[in-house]
Motif scaffolding. Sequence first.
Motif: not given
Length: 561
Positions: A278-296
């Motif tokens: 629980d020690d995340l800091v804002v990095h590039d404008g967000a706490l977490v950047h989540l990338l999701v690549i779908g099947p298509s």
Amino acid sequence: MNDNVLKRRPCALVAVLLCAVGLLFAASPPAGADGGSGGGDLQVAQTLGDRELTVTLRRVTGVPGPLHVDVLTHTGTPAGRLRLAATPTGVSTNASAAATSGTATSTASVTLGATPGSYSAVLRVDGAGPWELSVDDGRRTARIPFVVPAQTASPPELTVYAGFVTAGVLILITLVVAVRARRGWWVTVPAGGAVAALATAVTGALLSASLPLPPEQGQQVDPTIDGVARPYSVVRPLTGDYSRPPASFVLRPVTAGAGDAADLRFSLYDGSTGLPADDLVVHDGALVHLLVIGPSGELRHLHPIRTGPGAFEVRLRLPMAGHYAVSAEFARRGGGVQQIRSATGFEAEKPPGPAPGGAVRATSPGATPAPEPPSGPGTTRTVGGVPVRLTAPSLTAGRPSVLTARFGDTATLQPWLGMVGHMIVIGPLSRADATRTTGLGEAAHGAEVWAHAHSMGGMSPESGHSEHAAHSGHDMAGMSGTRPDRTPGGSSDTRSMSGLMPLNGDSPADETVAAYGPDATFVHTFPAPGHYRVWIQAERDNTILTVPYLLQVASPSGGTP
């Protein structure tokens, strides 16, 4: 007797004035604060349900005082009402300060319209220390941590103030003693003290620039109420390394079918203790950047909300059945940036067949169509009504490559997540895998390279060239930009802009500034030859544009992969 009175009155008046000036210098400066660290605004992207928001906490000039919060919406964000609350957090040795921790002290609401733009609210903060802003849409609550710092004087500064005040008082005493004392040597006592006080003040002033600053609360060390209010009273570690061990990324099981919306939940754990990270800091404008690549081959660049210590959640729609590859990028307090791929990803189930009686299962209203196949360099495609063209003159493994995406023909790009453009790179893949229309999520899951590059600026087309100031990976480079200003005669006068980096303590430009581009230039080194799937993202007219590309990177020897 009258002469003595006349002599006393000026001396008494001078003494009073010197003491008053000394008290003004010695008094502690008032507490000041801001929404983030370092005296600037704090911008945090949040994917709250079906809304992609940018929450900006404006700097606070003093506490107690107002905290201005701006919520910027993008195209496609539904209208609605958000409830905001400011809550002090953290621990303290002071019982009265700790008693208010965890209790919301100020609330407000924001009504979002159907038109993309900025919507504001004002909260109140009444003390320095760690705080939490909660954003509630009625179904889920995002919790954004931030720090309200106090403006405190350092020990060398206090020494300088005290030295000059003491020297001023002793000089006055020296004058009085010199006039009234019968023994001349008595004047050397206050005079010597004045010299010592001045020497102490000068020494403190000289040393103040070389002494190390205390650990930055909320950035290098975990913030506490006492640490923020009295940063110099905290025992400084013997080393300057405040980094934390790597975190573990645990994706919760997802049960959803194609065409449905799924709540993706995951947790981050400290790699050493196993406790929630629980020690995340804002990095590039967000706490977490989540990338999701779908099947298509669709890319989702999402920003999960923090729902609790180390716990995050994001809602996304699944247009197709198949495998979805997932990675998370974040920064821990005092440490570097981590990009962790989920070991499992998740599967979207196929929709059931025809219902009994021959009825056909209805398509979910939230289902999105499969994206168009990726384009190659040199082709122009229209995304969101904007023509986009990518140029990549030379793509060779192991050598820096310059890729430039031109969005339209005007300098109207907005800085999204603090950058003009983003580029997601996955590969190398075989040609068969890279050109898949289904099953790309599975191929991406096993790809050797996932990279995230940033474009840091650009120049107008009228200037005739582009400024290749870019950021690849996580190495910062120069952030600058220019914009055209046309003269009455029709010629262009390219003038320097301040760029995205804050100058003189100012905050960087936010998404309300549409004055960048149209070129988004990236410098990236592809580590191995092969085919790469690339997605370039930029913001224009409050719309996040995502353009997929297929690149072929040659080997250094010149062979075709």
